[in-house]
Motif scaffolding. Structure first.
Motif, mmCIF file in Angstrom:
data_model
loop_
_atom_site.group_PDB
_atom_site.id
_atom_site.type_symbol
_atom_site.label_atom_id
_atom_site.label_comp_id
_atom_site.label_asym_id
_atom_site.label_seq_id
_atom_site.Cartn_x
_atom_site.Cartn_y
_atom_site.Cartn_z
ATOM 1 N N SER A 221 0.801 -1.186 0.288
ATOM 2 C CA SER A 221 -0.009 -0.031 0.115
ATOM 3 C C SER A 221 0.755 1.363 0.090
ATOM 4 O O SER A 221 2.161 1.328 0.365
ATOM 5 N N ASN B 173 -2.365 2.582 3.777
ATOM 6 C CA ASN B 173 -3.245 1.633 4.511
ATOM 7 C C ASN B 173 -4.434 2.231 5.337
ATOM 8 O O ASN B 173 -4.641 1.708 6.112
ATOM 9 N N GLY C 107 -0.532 0.211 -9.635
ATOM 10 C CA GLY C 107 -1.081 -0.193 -8.306
ATOM 11 C C GLY C 107 -2.558 0.629 -8.109
ATOM 12 O O GLY C 107 -3.002 0.369 -7.107
ATOM 13 N N LEU D 40 -10.008 -5.741 -7.006
ATOM 14 C CA LEU D 40 -9.217 -6.060 -6.089
ATOM 15 C C LEU D 40 -8.241 -7.377 -6.532
ATOM 16 O O LEU D 40 -7.133 -7.698 -5.777
ATOM 17 N N GLU E 139 -4.311 -6.915 -6.665
ATOM 18 C CA GLU E 139 -3.746 -6.585 -5.602
ATOM 19 C C GLU E 139 -3.239 -5.237 -5.652
ATOM 20 O O GLU E 139 -2.257 -4.823 -5.350
ATOM 21 N N SER F 94 -2.472 -1.150 -4.813
ATOM 22 C CA SER F 94 -1.801 -0.424 -3.550
ATOM 23 C C SER F 94 -2.778 0.666 -3.349
ATOM 24 O O SER F 94 -2.963 1.099 -2.159
ATOM 25 N N LEU G 226 -7.121 1.761 -4.153
ATOM 26 C CA LEU G 226 -8.127 1.331 -4.337
ATOM 27 C C LEU G 226 -9.329 2.724 -4.400
ATOM 28 O O LEU G 226 -9.401 3.005 -3.549
ATOM 29 N N SER H 57 -3.972 -3.385 3.987
ATOM 30 C CA SER H 57 -2.947 -3.639 2.896
ATOM 31 C C SER H 57 -3.304 -2.914 1.497
ATOM 32 O O SER H 57 -2.624 -2.904 0.650
ATOM 33 N N VAL H 58 -4.026 -2.034 1.636
ATOM 34 C CA VAL H 58 -4.378 -1.192 0.459
ATOM 35 C C VAL H 58 -4.853 0.255 1.188
ATOM 36 O O VAL H 58 -5.720 0.304 2.260
ATOM 37 N N THR H 59 -4.489 1.439 0.332
ATOM 38 C CA THR H 59 -5.113 2.586 0.693
ATOM 39 C C THR H 59 -6.363 2.818 -0.083
ATOM 40 O O THR H 59 -6.450 2.356 -1.511
#
Lengths: 248, 307
Positions: free
Chosen positions: A2, A31, A81, A154, A157, A159, A161, A190-192
């Motif tokens: 992320s 994140n 990402g 998703l 994967e 970084s 979304l 795991s993701v911003t």
């Protein structure tokens, strides 16, 4: 992995004389989940589209981590990402749900094992679509199609979304499924996530930070708790404004 | 008419029907090959390409010059036709159409129609200036008349052209349903926004679509050249046939283009033989009008739009 995102003075105009976004600033740590709320025509969706490269950015900066990404073609943004789930339907109706998900990993399609595993994992995210992976996406209900789009977003994967009104038009059961998954994403850190929502109260429940836009500009911002407390006055402020935010 | 005469007429009529049906199918295969590229480009990019006929015309000129000026064999002339069509189509996309997609103007679709129409007129005029208005012909790959059981008589060139058309369309089906390029094209056809957000390179796959479209048009014209004449405005005829096929089959549908091409060929030949010989083109228009009235989305309707 992320990454943080920093948006500075972002301007978007679909045509040279119609500026929809008039210098928006936003900063989201890695994140975290950031909700973007505001009245109709505030420029919330346009902000996400500008970041995602599907609306023309005329000025300003978008930094993903240390890298400036504004104006890059969507192909490069996806590779960087960024995953965008638009409000408008973007499902591939004549393809199966599994094929739709597989296209979510288009930029890494040569890594077949990884992609198969991601399609399986994302196909299992939502109960409402899990049994229908081999069915044509166009045969599913509008709500199920939206879940397919979120799951597809998703697969790669990402970084960052970008979710543009993911629960618009969904049944209450599906809304709960979406928010359950958003809560899981937040928990995993795991993701911003930048989330544009009309369901303001639900968005505030999962968000870390909230930005309020009005008429294509920043109105106010704060932590989710802070904005929750001020929500009534913020909404009253929206009601008192005239126009849609479109400036000609 | 006596009973004996009836006995003699019926087998002859049966033979004529079979002969016309086969001739129609052979002609229709070429119509399908001409149209499939137009349909592909419309399905993927929503571009109604009025210069498609000129891709075919320039392909047939390339084939003629490959044989007459460079002494190439007929099969190499077909490759030259496909290459010329593909090259002109690619240049059209990059130089004429891409600036329109990338602009922030309204009504891009209308501008692409105007731009391709003007390009078509330019290409016809330029070809006329460069090569004159002479009607040219091309030797075929199989210059003989074939006799099947004293029942059906066919030109070898028509058989070659049809076989090549079917092989090429079969190859296109394989590309569309079995390769990454095909997946990207299908994604673009079904949702341009979806294709964009999953990271499909729209410009790259648009180039591929134009390359294939131009190559197919050039090849079809090269295959038709031994059966017809090559001249600067021959692309107009090709474009009209391709439009009829695409409208009948459903815009954007490869399967629809194949079925509609075959149907158009059969209707034209049957009408010419059994109704009146002077109205070959009119039968195609009548069929198109009937389809537009009864099934405006084409025979393959909505399903067909998924290429």
């Amino acid at each position: 992995m992320s990454v943080p995102i920093e948006i500075t003075d972002l301007r978007v105009a679909y045509e040279s004389d119609v500026e929809i976004l008039r210098g928006v600033n936003l900063c989201a740590a890695a994140n975290t989940m950031t909700a973007i709320i505001g009245p109709n025509g505030a420029g919330k969706s346009t902000l996400l589209k500008g970041v995602a490269g599907v609306a023309p950015v005329t000025r300003g900066e978008v930094k993903l981590g240390e890298r400036r990404v504004e104006g890059l073609p969507t192909v490069d943004l996806v590779k960087a990402g960024i995953s965008f789930v638009p409000q408008e339907s973007s499902v591939f109706g004549q393809m199966t749900v599994a094929e739709n998900l597989r296209l979510g990993g288009w930029h890494r399609r040569s890594e077949r094992d990884w992609l198969n595993q991601r399609v399986q994992a994302c196909g299992a995210l939502f109960e409402s679509i899990r049994p229908y992976l081999e069915r044509k996406a166009g045969d599913l209900s509008g709500g199920q199609q939206k879940l397919v789009e979120i799951a597809r977003g998703l697969v790669g994967e990402p970084s960052l979304l970008l979710l543009d009104e993911p629960t618009a038009g969904l049944s209450p059961v599906m809304v709960r499924e979406v928010y359950r998954e958003l809560a899981r994403l937040k928990e995993r850190r795991s993701v911003t996530v930048l989330l544009v929502e009309q369901n303001v109260r639900e968005a505030l429940e999962v968000a870390d930070r909230v930005y309020v836009l009005a008429m294509g500009q920043n109105d106010t911002e704060g932590t989710a708790e802070d904005v929750s407390e001020r929500l009534e006055s913020i909404v009253r402020n929206w009601m008192s404004r005239e126009g849609s935010g479109v400036v000609s | 008419m006596s009973a004996g005469a009836d006995h003699g007429t019926k087998p002859m009529m049966d033979q004529l029907i079979v002969q016309s049906l086969i001739l129609g199918l052979l002609q229709g295969g070429l119509y399908a090959l001409l149209a499939v590229g137009l349909s592909l480009v419309f399905g993927i990019l929503r571009v109604v390409n009025f210069a498609h006929g000129e891709f075919a015309m320039l392909g047939s000129f390339a084939a003629v010059f490959a044989v007459t000026s460079f002494g190439m064999p007929a099969w190499a002339a077909l490759i030259a036709a496909a290459a010329a069509g593909a090259l002109v189509a690619l240049i059209t996309n990059v130089v004429v159409l891409r600036p329109i997609y990338l602009s922030r103007m309204r009504q891009k679709g209308e501008y692409t129609i105007i731009a391709t129409f003007m390009l078509s007129q330019f290409l016809i005029a330029a070809t006329t200036v460069l090569f004159g208005t002479t009607y040219r012909n091309l030797p075929g790959l199989w210059e003989s008349n074939l006799n099947f059981f004293d029942y059906v008589y066919l030109s070898g060139n028509r058989l070659v052209a049809f076989s090549a058309a079917i092989v090429m369309i079969g190859t296109l089906f394989w590309i569309v349903y079995r390769t990454d390029t095909g997946r990207a094209w299908r994604a673009l056809t079904q949702s341009p926004l979806g294709a964009s957000v999953v990271g499909i390179d729209i410009h790259k796959y648009a180039n591929y679509a134009f390359l294939v479209s131009g190559a197919f048009a050039g090849l079809a014209a090269g295959l038709l050249a031994p059966l017809m004449f090559v001249f600067p405005s021959s692309g107009v005829v090709a474009l009209v046939k391709a439009f009829i096929v695409v409208i009948i089959g459903g815009m954007g549908s490869i399967g629809g283009a194949l079925a509609a091409g075959l149907l158009l060929g059969v209707v034209e030949v049957m009408g010419t033989i059994f109704v009146a010989s002077g109205y070959t083109d009119a039968y195609g228009f009548a069929l198109m009008i009937a389809v537009l009235l009864l099934r405006p989305a084409g025979l393959f309707g909505k399903m067909g739009r998924a290429i």
